[in-house]
Design an enzyme around this catalytic site. Structure first.
Site, PDB file in Angstrom:
ATOM      1  CG  ASP A 209      32.421  49.582  44.388  1.00 61.68           C
ATOM      2  OD1 ASP A 209      31.670  48.686  43.959  1.00 61.68           O
ATOM      3  OD2 ASP A 209      33.513  49.366  44.918  1.00 61.68           O
ATOM      4  CG  HIS A 290      37.681  40.666  45.101  1.00 62.41           C
ATOM      5  ND1 HIS A 290      37.490  39.436  44.529  1.00 62.41           N
ATOM      6  CD2 HIS A 290      38.883  41.088  44.673  1.00 62.41           C
ATOM      7  CE1 HIS A 290      38.537  39.121  43.804  1.00 62.41           C
ATOM      8  NE2 HIS A 290      39.406  40.106  43.869  1.00 62.41           N
ATOM      9  NE  ARG A 291      34.315  48.078  48.822  1.00 60.48           N
ATOM     10  CZ  ARG A 291      35.026  49.016  48.206  1.00 60.48           C
ATOM     11  NH1 ARG A 291      34.507  49.696  47.231  1.00 60.48           N
ATOM     12  NH2 ARG A 291      36.248  49.274  48.593  1.00 60.48           N
ATOM     13  N   GLY A 292      31.562  43.320  45.439  1.00 65.26           N
ATOM     14  CA  GLY A 292      30.314  42.671  45.048  1.00 65.26           C
ATOM     15  C   GLY A 292      30.175  41.304  45.712  1.00 65.26           C
TER      16      GLY A 292
END
Lengths: 352, 673
Positions: A209, A290-292
């Site tokens: 991630d 929410h990194r996506g």
């Protein structure tokens, strides 16, 4: 990274457009936080990362600073670190003008798979301790990689506790050392570039991630291209300097384009409706956290800037999603990693 | 405010987490927060942002231990000596980060090396526990924290003080701190007693609302482009929060907790079967803090209800041992699953009902399967089972669960490797530097400890030219490193036709999958051996790729007779290979079988032969065996697997016994997702 020998020019790499694009995007915008290159042996993974040196932009750093601090943005850190190293008292603030600065290229620091933890985070400086009886910090690789690129070949073989360290500092942008009698922290924000051969085992989802983008690469299948690869390699091995000269114009051109894109990036605009599209993408495929979303937004803007546009197009978002999502869909250990977004969507459709 | 801090007020959503952190900021007795949740959900961002809005506390000036002027009985030596002259100062409540790779000396404190060299005096250089006194100790990825550090923290948390007995120092100082930890459950759980130390726990998830997600993206991007401007934009809100917290902190001592609420709290705690009385105490303190935050002077039911889920989430226990799962329905719907099975292992794992097939099998066949295995003595073609299951079948993976902790025994051998299953001293210059010990000639110098050992004698030793410190051989200390090593895990699976019956293979695959998930967390290397038809085969040689093992497991076909002896001898062969390559390894063999055998390698009875082999294998003390009995409880049982386990000196489990004791039923939805 060792300076030994000339470096294969970046533009001379045949094919592997996705990988090259992902690397370039990360050079333009360090906020993308890195790229994971997955692929078989001998697909120019390492060559490409090394060749980045050609096209890296220049940054200002405090002169001779082992922590690569920025003279414009990290003065508070500079003061703090100087104070904790005992050179000046904490109250004494330094202003930007007093500091000697130098301009140099962004660095690529290689983290060898066998690196020990103390080399990575830093340790107690033996010489200082014996000579002056004082505790001094011997900065580690994380300090060297600040504001640069940290490159890990075979990142899936990295020892577990070194991975913990990377996760720790990636999460906070700070490397906190609390070991061997020293208590010290310094900023450590770096672009993490890793290569891996999936046959040797997968990465921990958490580390996965942390890579902003991910590309899968394969060996080139067109015979003409393979011949081209061989010919260029032979030409390079025969006379590296002449070969590099031949590619110098293209390398310069690319470097300029990158420089322009860096300046253009803050102005890149995106329509509100497109933002919703990004959110929907992520919700649809079901990524963790929410990194996506954030990475897709940044990637799309960077793509536009690289293309010389100040407006993000639907195409940019599509490409960004393909670069940023596949490795995030693998949400838990033992879940198969979706090779690309296509299979992913198909799965989704079949399920419903 | 530090340039790289994202303002607390600007974080979108995560209201529970924000509330919990604010409760902690107002009332240290709340006991900290454990933040559980998926990656990328602003866990660390919020905790770091908290540092900026914490209220101030009063302390003696220049005191390294943050002594509380209001509690003279706890003062450190220095504060006591100059009690009259103590100047009081205000400083922000400290929040200290404990990195995962911290060494013991920095956590507990140690000898001040520089001072010792200069003056020859032994002075304490305070560690993180001292610095965190009256503040917050923050551990990112707290479930990955090494056990020896966990022990130190637990010890200090339990007694409220840190006792230092090392390097000729004997010292104690108060260490009352709140723990804030973040963790990602997929990397493993916390030890129960550690879990219990956290007052509150919050599960964080990504925001499902599109609008909020968009807002979140925009704010993050704005922050990254110009952090200073972004912080300015939220400066007013940050200031307001700071004021709110500090006012609430001042109000707190005045807030009352009415008697009638005590009973209410006790009932709530009992209702969720929370262990011990900590839940009650934390609930009261959290409700007080909530009241203070809301500006009330007396806590109310509503405030208790608001904090109860936070306090109870990680303490809830099952009322009774979980009811035994319904007996597995009969017969697999193998045919239908044949195509899907390899593709959708995770799906099967999520939907146990799907893997548990509908009952279909006739009474007759069941009796046939239940007939004693020795009937298979007629070894040539055409046993009854074979005619029943002539072709290979694919079976989906059944229900997965958390497994009991399985470890090889700890010994004093030094090993090389990595992982996190069994603890061992390690010989390579890797692993966590736990502490230092006397010189063993290993060349792994513990510089800090060596210097500390030499420091107090520097004034009396002759100076070596150019050096401030003179070392003698007696000063040399070496690093003692310890780490958990991954084990070799051999899965030996009975894949014969009888296993295909009545969902047993699905359940077994579920059990193996669970063990594999555990193996992933412990970073084991696994091998998969299966036996069916006339032979045993090595489906997967030892590998670190648990994913590959999972894939192969899903594809593992079932059918044919049961050559248990062949399976055992193949396992033995692989074990010997592994031990030759790696003499210090402590392999663990997981044998999944019902103990039946109807194909022998030699002339004897298949079962006797298998038991004989097993007793030979059981003699090797380096190997730990685990037998997982797949025989289902029912009218007719043979207990063959337990005989086998006895012969192997193995630990014996039924599939259900493998499940980790559901002592703490942690936010179950999260685990199942």
């Amino acid at each position: 990274m060792k300076k030994a020998g000339p470096i294969y020019p970046f533009p001379a790499i045949v094919g592997q457009e996705r990988m090259k694009l992902a690397l370039i995007l990360n050079v333009i915008n360090p906020g993308l936080s890195g790229v994971l290159i997955r692929g078989e042996k001998g697909t120019a993974k390492s060559t490409a990362v090394r060749a980045l040196a050609d096209i890296l932009p220049e940054i200002y750093v405090v002169k001779d600073d082992p922590f690569q601090l920025s003279p414009d943005e990290e003065l508070d850190w500079f003061t703090e670190i100087r104070a904790s190293l005992g050179r000046v008292s904490g109250q004494e603030r330094v202003s930007g003008e007093e500091i000697e600065r130098e301009k140099r290229k962004v660095r690529v620091v290689e983290l060898p798979v066998g690196a020990t933890e103390d080399r990575v985070v830093g340790s107690l400086n033996l010489e200082e301790a014996l000579k002056s009886g004082e505790k001094k910090v011997e900065p580690g690789l994380l300090a060297a990689a600040h504001r640069g690129i940290l490159y890990v070949d075979e990142v899936n073989l990295l020892d577990d506790h070194v991975v913990d360290v990377l996760l720790d500092s990636a999460a906070m942008g700070v490397n906190a050392i609390e070991r061997e009698g020293i208590s010290f922290s310094h900023p450590a924000r770096f672009t993490l570039v890793g290569t891996m051969n999936p046959e040797e085992g997968e990465l921990r989802p958490q580390l996965l991630d942390r890579f902003g983008l991910c590309v899968n690469i394969e060996g080139i299948s067109r015979p003409e291209d393979r011949v081209e690869v061989m010919e260029r390699r032979a030409a390079f091995d025969h006379d590296p300097e002449a070969f590099s000269r031949r590619w110098a114009r293209e390398a310069e051109g690319l470097a300029e384009q990158i420089e322009k894109a860096r300046r253009l990036y803050p102005e890149a605009e995106i329509e509100r409706e497109s933002l919703f599209q990004i959110a929907r993408y992520c919700l649809e495929v079901g990524v963790d956290g929410h990194r996506g979303d954030i990475i897709i937004l940044k990637t799309a803007k960077t793509l536009a800037a690289f293309d010389g546009r100040a407006r993000v197009s639907a195409r940019d978002i599509e490409t960004a999603a393909e670069l940023a999502l596949p490795h995030r869909v693998r949400r838990q250990p033992l879940m198969e990693m979706a090779d690309n977004l296509e299979t992913l969507r198909r799965k989704k459709q079949n399920a419903s | 405010m530090r340039r790289d801090l994202f303002p607390f007020a600007a974080v979108v959503g995560q209201e529970d987490l924000k509330t919990s952190l604010m409760l902690c900021a107002v009332n240290p007795a709340v006991g900290g927060v454990l933040i559980r949740g998926e990656k990328g959900t602003a866990k660390s961002t919020l905790v770091r942002a908290l540092a900026d809005i914490l209220p101030e506390l009063e302390t003696a000036a220049d005191c390294a231990f943050s002594c509380d002027p209001a509690r003279p009985q706890e003062w450190c030596e220095r504060c006591r000596e100059r009690a009259a002259a103590n100047r009081r100062v205000k400083k922000r409540r400290p929040i200290l980060t404990l990195p995962l790779n911290a060494t013991e000396d920095r956590v507990t404190g140690s000898l001040d090396f520089e001072e010792a060299v200069r003056s020859g005096r032994r002075v304490v250089s305070p560690g993180l526990l001292a610095a965190a006194h009256r503040g917050i100790l923050y551990v990112d990825e707290v479930n990955l924290l090494d056990d020896h550090l966990v022990d130190i923290i637990l010890d200090a948390a339990a007694s409220g003080e840190n006792r230092l007995e090392r390097e000729g120092l004997s010292f104690r100082h108060p260490a009352r701190f709140m723990l804030i930890g973040t963790m990602n459950p997929e990397e493993g759980e916390l030890r129960p007693q550690f879990l219990d130390r956290f007052g509150l726990s919050v599960a964080v998830n990504a925001e499902p609302d599109e609008k909020l997600r968009v807002e979140l993206m925009l704010r993050r991007e704005e922050f990254d482009l110009d952090p200073a401007a972004f912080q300015r934009r939220y400066a007013d809100e940050t200031a307001a929060l700071r004021l709110k917290l500090s006012e609430a902190g001042e109000r707190l001592p005045l807030v009352e907790f009415p008697k009638r609420l005590r009973k209410f709290v006790a009932e709530l705690a009992m209702g969720s079967h929370a262990a011990g009385h900590r839940a009650d105490l934390f609930m009261e303190q959290a409700a007080l803090a909530m009241a203070a935050l809301e500006g009330a002077l007396e806590a109310t039911e509503a405030q208790v209800m608001a904090v109860a889920p936070l306090v109870l989430a990680h303490r809830r226990r099952e009322a009774a041992p979980p009811p035994p799962p319904p007996p597995p329905p009969e017969e697999d719907k193998e045919k239908e699953n044949e195509k899907q099975a390899p593709e959708e292992p995770e799906k099967a794992a999520e939907n146990p009902e799907e893997a548990a097939p509908p009952p279909e099998k006739s009474r007759d066949e069941e009796r046939e399967n239940a007939s004693p295995p020795e009937t298979g003595d007629n070894q040539d073609e055409g046993g009854p089972e074979q005619s029943g299951a002539p072709e290979d079948n694919h079976v989906q993976i059944g229900e997965t669960f958390r497994v009991k902790s399985i470890q090889a025994a700890k010994d004093r051998l030094r090993r090389r490797g990595s992982g996190r299953r069994s603890r061992s001293r390690v010989s390579q210059k890797q692993g966590r530097y736990v502490k230092s010990g006397p010189d063993r000639g290993g060349g792994d110098l513990a510089l800090d400890a060596t210097l500390r050992a030499a420091a107090p004698y520097q004034l009396s030793r002759p100076r070596t030219a150019g050096l401030a410190v003179t070392l003698t051989p007696a000063d040399i200390r070496e690093k003692e490193r310890e780490k958990r090593l991954g084990n070799f895990l051999f899965f030996t699976v009975d894949a014969s036709g009888s296993m295909g019956a009545r969902g047993r293979m699905a359940a077994s695959k579920g059990a193996i999958m669970s063990l594999l998930l555990d193996a992933y967390q412990k970073r084991d290397r696994v091998a998969l051996i299966s036996f069916r038809r006339g032979e045993a085969s090595l489906n997967l040689p030892l590998t670190a790729s648990i994913d590959l093992a999972g894939k192969l497991l899903a594809e593992l076909p079932v059918g044919g007779r049961t050559p248990l002896s062949a399976g055992l001898s193949r396992t033995w062969l692989e074990l010997r290979n592994a031990l030759t390559k790696n003499p210090l390894a402590r392999p663990i063999v997981v044998l999944i079988t019902d103990g039946r055998s109807n194909v022998a390698l030699g002339e004897g009875k298949p079962l006797d032969e298998a038991l004989r082999l097993a007793s030979v294998m059981g003699r090797d003390e380096r190997i730990k065996y685990i037998v997982v009995d797949t025989e289902e409880p029912g009218a007719v049982t043979f207990g063959l697997a337990s005989q086998l386990a006895a012969a192997l000196s193995a630990a014996y489990f039924k599939i259900n016994d493998l499940k980790a004791d559901a002592l703490v039923n942690i936010v179950k939805g999260n685990l199942e997702k």
